[in-house]
Design a protein around this motif. Structure first.
Motif, short mmCIF file in Angstrom:
data_model
loop_
_atom_site.label_atom_id
_atom_site.label_comp_id
_atom_site.label_asym_id
_atom_site.label_seq_id
_atom_site.Cartn_x
_atom_site.Cartn_y
_atom_site.Cartn_z
N GLY A 129 16.12 26.96 41.19
CA GLY A 129 14.69 26.96 41.62
C GLY A 129 14.28 25.50 42.08
N LYS A 130 13.82 24.95 41.84
CA LYS A 130 13.44 23.14 42.68
C LYS A 130 13.14 22.57 41.69
N ASP A 131 14.42 21.46 42.60
CA ASP A 131 15.09 19.94 42.02
C ASP A 131 13.09 19.12 41.82
N ALA A 132 12.79 19.79 42.97
CA ALA A 132 11.20 18.86 42.89
C ALA A 132 11.50 17.23 43.38
N ASN A 133 13.17 17.24 44.20
CA ASN A 133 13.31 15.69 44.86
C ASN A 133 13.12 15.89 46.56
N ILE A 134 12.85 14.46 47.13
CA ILE A 134 12.57 14.11 48.34
C ILE A 134 13.14 13.42 48.43
N ASP A 135 13.88 13.63 49.50
CA ASP A 135 15.33 12.39 49.94
C ASP A 135 14.61 12.16 51.06
N LEU A 136 14.92 10.94 51.52
CA LEU A 136 14.14 10.16 53.62
C LEU A 136 14.26 11.14 54.73
N ASN A 137 15.45 12.02 54.65
CA ASN A 137 15.42 12.36 55.33
C ASN A 137 14.20 13.84 55.64
N GLU A 138 13.95 14.30 54.68
CA GLU A 138 13.12 15.20 54.22
C GLU A 138 11.83 14.45 54.58
N TRP A 139 11.89 13.58 54.49
CA TRP A 139 10.36 12.49 54.58
C TRP A 139 9.84 12.49 56.01
N PHE A 140 11.04 12.26 56.85
CA PHE A 140 10.92 11.53 58.05
C PHE A 140 10.60 13.29 58.85
N GLU A 141 11.09 13.89 58.14
CA GLU A 141 11.00 15.51 58.91
C GLU A 141 9.93 16.11 58.45
N TYR A 142 8.55 15.64 57.64
CA TYR A 142 7.47 15.86 57.69
C TYR A 142 6.91 15.21 57.99
N TYR A 143 6.76 14.16 58.37
CA TYR A 143 5.99 12.71 58.95
C TYR A 143 5.74 13.39 60.42
N ASN A 144 7.50 13.41 61.10
CA ASN A 144 7.70 13.79 62.29
C ASN A 144 6.60 15.34 62.94
N ASN A 145 6.15 15.92 62.11
CA ASN A 145 5.53 16.71 62.95
C ASN A 145 4.37 16.77 62.12
N VAL A 146 3.91 15.61 61.48
CA VAL A 146 2.19 15.08 61.39
C VAL A 146 2.05 14.06 62.61
N SER A 147 2.92 13.26 63.08
CA SER A 147 3.33 12.28 63.86
C SER A 147 3.07 13.10 65.66
N MET A 148 3.17 14.32 65.95
CA MET A 148 3.15 15.08 67.17
C MET A 148 1.53 15.02 67.48
N SER A 149 0.43 15.49 66.61
CA SER A 149 -0.72 15.56 66.64
C SER A 149 -1.75 14.25 66.41
N VAL A 150 -0.82 13.18 66.50
CA VAL A 150 -1.44 12.04 65.72
C VAL A 150 -0.89 10.64 67.58
N ASP A 151 -2.01 10.60 68.69
CA ASP A 151 -1.44 9.72 70.17
C ASP A 151 -1.28 8.33 69.75
N ASP A 152 -1.74 7.22 68.91
CA ASP A 152 -2.28 6.13 68.83
C ASP A 152 -1.81 6.28 68.00
N ASP A 153 -0.32 5.02 67.54
CA ASP A 153 0.17 3.84 67.01
C ASP A 153 -0.34 3.25 66.09
N ALA A 154 -1.62 2.62 66.59
CA ALA A 154 -2.35 2.07 65.51
C ALA A 154 -3.31 3.11 64.29
N TYR A 155 -3.64 4.95 64.78
CA TYR A 155 -4.04 5.23 64.09
C TYR A 155 -3.13 5.95 62.53
N PHE A 156 -2.10 6.00 63.57
CA PHE A 156 -0.67 6.59 62.82
C PHE A 156 -0.17 5.53 62.04
N GLU A 157 -0.63 4.28 61.65
CA GLU A 157 -0.29 3.06 60.97
C GLU A 157 -1.28 3.06 59.69
#
Length: 211
Positions: free
Chosen positions: A160-188
């Motif tokens: 089943g699902k453990d419903a927990n997120i670790d830091l590596n998984e967190w970074f992996e998700y936001y790395n994908n989001v980051s690809m569609s954001v050109d500007d660091d200030a907007y990302f922040e």
């Protein structure tokens, strides 16, 4: 010259960077031109022709190698997301630090994992690039966010699902989001609005109503 895969990708990125923001924007448009049959992906021959037409200075053999590097699914077709990831790579340190700050804020007990149910009640997708562009609703972004982690989580004996997120998984998700954001200030700004990093919001929107 004989380039390693890493050197070839770095050389490609340098050539794009030399053109400034027009280089990244232009190669994004070029992908759509390469996609002759509007399939949302390009095959090797479409990619080689596109690289030639873009005049990026790659030999046909270099273009072929680059295609194989970017084709992370190894299915012979290159998606736009794979293409962007190949061009932009991972988040820079500035964005990683912002993501780490958000994770630490959520990880109140310092356990190194956060509970997906906590995320459900604190995440605000209003400033997500897909929401801003009208591509998705806030609820759709939330469910996609949760589903992204859901598929990676299996618990112990029952599968089943453990419903927990670790830091590596967190970074992996936001790395994908980051690809569609050109500007660091907007990302922040996006991260601050999603997680209230500066503590400026006394109340914030949660799914199911205001909290």
């Amino acid at each position: 010259m004989n380039y390693s895969d890493a050197q070839l990708v770095d050389r490609f990125r340098q050539k794009l960077a030399a053109r400034g923001s027009r280089g990244i924007a232009g190669i994004g448009r070029q992908f759509k031109i390469m996609d002759d049959n509007n399939s949302g992906t390009v095959c090797l021959e479409e990619f080689k022709k596109g690289m030639h037409d873009f005049r990026i200075g790659l030999t046909p053999s270099d273009s072929e190698r680059l295609f194989k590097i970017f084709d992370t699914q190894k299915n012979g077709n290159l998606s736009y997301d794979e293409f962007l990831y190949g061009i932009r790579g991972e988040m820079n340190d500035f964005r990683k630090n912002i993501c780490a700050k958000a994770f630490k804020l959520m990880d109140s007990d310092g356990s190194g994992v956060i509970n997906i149910d906590d995320v459900r009640h604190k995440y605000n997708a209003k400033m997500s690039p897909d929401v801003i562009s009208g591509k998705k609703t806030e609820d759709e972004v939330l469910f996609e966010f949760l589903d992204t982690f859901d598929v990676n989580h299996t618990n112990n004996k029952n599968g089943g699902k453990d419903a927990n997120i670790d830091l590596n998984e967190w970074f992996e998700y936001y790395n994908n989001v980051s690809m569609s954001v050109d500007d660091d200030a907007y990302f922040e700004l996006m991260m601050n609005n999603a997680w209230n990093l500066d503590g400026s919001k006394v109340t914030k929107k949660g799914w199911g109503g205001a909290l």
